[in-house]
Design a protein around this motif. Sequence first.
Motif, short mmCIF file in Angstrom:
data_model
loop_
_atom_site.label_atom_id
_atom_site.label_comp_id
_atom_site.label_asym_id
_atom_site.label_seq_id
_atom_site.Cartn_x
_atom_site.Cartn_y
_atom_site.Cartn_z
N ASN A 29 0.78 -1.15 -0.19
CA ASN A 29 -0.37 0.05 -0.41
C ASN A 29 0.79 1.22 0.12
O ASN A 29 -0.11 2.43 -1.24
CB ASN A 29 -0.99 0.13 1.45
CG ASN A 29 -2.16 -1.07 1.34
OD1 ASN A 29 -2.38 -1.77 -0.15
ND2 ASN A 29 -2.45 -1.82 2.21
N LEU A 37 -5.18 4.91 -10.87
CA LEU A 37 -4.26 4.24 -11.21
C LEU A 37 -4.63 2.79 -12.95
O LEU A 37 -4.14 2.54 -12.61
CB LEU A 37 -4.21 2.50 -9.91
CG LEU A 37 -3.66 2.76 -8.86
CD1 LEU A 37 -4.31 2.27 -8.10
CD2 LEU A 37 -1.86 2.41 -9.13
N GLU A 38 -5.79 3.79 -12.68
CA GLU A 38 -6.64 3.37 -13.95
C GLU A 38 -5.60 3.90 -15.29
O GLU A 38 -6.03 3.42 -16.19
CB GLU A 38 -7.81 3.62 -14.05
CG GLU A 38 -8.71 2.78 -12.91
CD GLU A 38 -8.33 3.41 -11.93
OE1 GLU A 38 -9.25 2.65 -11.16
OE2 GLU A 38 -7.87 4.35 -11.74
N ARG A 69 3.45 0.90 -14.07
CA ARG A 69 3.98 -0.39 -13.28
C ARG A 69 4.89 -0.93 -13.00
O ARG A 69 5.19 -1.50 -12.01
CB ARG A 69 2.79 -1.42 -14.21
CG ARG A 69 1.41 -0.27 -14.24
CD ARG A 69 0.25 -1.38 -14.95
NE ARG A 69 -0.86 -0.76 -15.31
CZ ARG A 69 -1.89 -0.69 -15.46
NH1 ARG A 69 -1.32 -1.20 -17.16
NH2 ARG A 69 -3.27 0.09 -16.06
N ALA A 96 -0.99 -7.55 -8.08
CA ALA A 96 -2.42 -7.43 -8.71
C ALA A 96 -3.46 -6.75 -8.32
O ALA A 96 -4.78 -5.36 -9.11
CB ALA A 96 -2.52 -8.54 -9.17
N ILE A 97 -3.65 -6.67 -7.55
CA ILE A 97 -5.15 -6.08 -6.52
C ILE A 97 -5.07 -4.63 -6.50
O ILE A 97 -5.74 -3.89 -6.11
CB ILE A 97 -5.74 -7.10 -5.37
CG1 ILE A 97 -6.28 -8.61 -5.84
CG2 ILE A 97 -7.12 -6.41 -4.47
CD1 ILE A 97 -6.30 -8.76 -4.32
N ALA A 98 -3.78 -4.52 -5.81
CA ALA A 98 -3.33 -2.80 -5.69
C ALA A 98 -3.16 -2.71 -6.41
O ALA A 98 -3.81 -1.07 -6.37
CB ALA A 98 -2.25 -3.42 -4.60
N LEU A 99 -2.75 -2.12 -7.85
CA LEU A 99 -2.82 -2.28 -8.99
C LEU A 99 -3.58 -1.96 -9.57
O LEU A 99 -3.65 -1.60 -11.36
CB LEU A 99 -1.33 -2.49 -9.97
CG LEU A 99 -0.18 -2.15 -8.84
CD1 LEU A 99 1.33 -2.80 -9.81
CD2 LEU A 99 0.18 -0.45 -8.96
N ARG A 100 -4.79 -2.97 -9.71
CA ARG A 100 -5.97 -3.20 -10.12
C ARG A 100 -6.24 -3.81 -11.87
O ARG A 100 -5.75 -3.15 -12.46
CB ARG A 100 -6.25 -1.22 -10.62
CG ARG A 100 -7.34 -1.29 -8.80
CD ARG A 100 -7.55 0.42 -8.92
NE ARG A 100 -7.83 0.83 -7.98
CZ ARG A 100 -8.50 1.73 -7.38
NH1 ARG A 100 -8.86 2.58 -8.23
NH2 ARG A 100 -8.92 2.28 -6.30
N ILE A 101 -4.95 -4.46 -11.57
CA ILE A 101 -4.54 -4.51 -12.74
C ILE A 101 -4.82 -6.88 -12.61
O ILE A 101 -5.10 -7.33 -11.27
CB ILE A 101 -3.03 -5.06 -13.38
CG1 ILE A 101 -2.04 -5.35 -12.12
CG2 ILE A 101 -2.93 -4.12 -14.08
CD1 ILE A 101 -1.11 -5.26 -12.59
N SER A 102 -4.80 -7.25 -13.63
CA SER A 102 -5.76 -9.09 -13.43
C SER A 102 -3.49 -9.35 -12.69
O SER A 102 -2.57 -9.37 -13.45
CB SER A 102 -5.78 -9.21 -14.90
OG SER A 102 -4.16 -9.55 -15.80
N ARG A 103 -3.67 -10.63 -12.45
CA ARG A 103 -2.71 -11.62 -11.93
C ARG A 103 -2.19 -12.01 -13.48
O ARG A 103 -0.45 -11.82 -13.12
CB ARG A 103 -3.35 -12.36 -11.67
CG ARG A 103 -4.23 -12.25 -10.05
CD ARG A 103 -4.57 -13.90 -9.72
NE ARG A 103 -5.50 -13.86 -8.02
CZ ARG A 103 -5.10 -15.06 -7.21
NH1 ARG A 103 -4.96 -15.65 -7.38
NH2 ARG A 103 -6.11 -14.66 -6.36
#
Length: 218
Positions: A143, A157-158, A165, A188-195
């Motif tokens: 975080n 982030l978007e 990244r 991945a969740i924190a960066l709002r991207i897929s695994r």
Amino acid sequence: MPAETPDPRVLTWSPVCRAVALLLGPYAEVVLHDTATDRVLAIWNPMTARAPGDPSLLGELDELDPSAPDVYGPYEKLLPDGRRLSTVSAVLRDAAGRPSAVLCVNLDRGPLDQAAALLANFAAPTAPRPESLFERDWTERINDVVGGHVRAQGRPLERFTREDRLAVLRELDAAGVFAVRRAVPAVAIALRISRSTAYALLAELKHPAGPGVGPRKD
């Protein structure tokens, strides 16, 4: 609301005064003054005991420079009980261009000052965080790093680019986050991207393409 009066100026400006009083009430009073007699014509949401017919004491405007044509203020005034007011006054003219009345709006600054003080206290600097309490909390580290990059980039982030990244992953890798099991899905969740995107970027970080290698086709 003032009592009914035959004065045509009150009849003309009453809707405007009432609208302002309804919008800002109960924290503002609206006063309509007679410029010829220097008396109060009407008053909405009175903050003191004055009433229609009382002295207006408009001489204070003579000491002010207009902030716009026929507009004075906002300037500060004090009530007998110590409350601070922000006041704005407008000269209302008749069809011939002669001053007909003065409309004053007196806003009680007390609630605003209290709200400002509350926000200032919340925004006050905090004591440095003891790193020993967080050095083993890798989720907190994620975080911190991601949030720091968001603040530094000044965009959400978007709107992060691939290079943005990669910079985040590079810092997380230097902090030892990826030595922890299940760290990549959390990143991945924190960066709002897929695994899959997180794993691909991490692989690129670990094994960058060498010189002469063309762009990937996938």
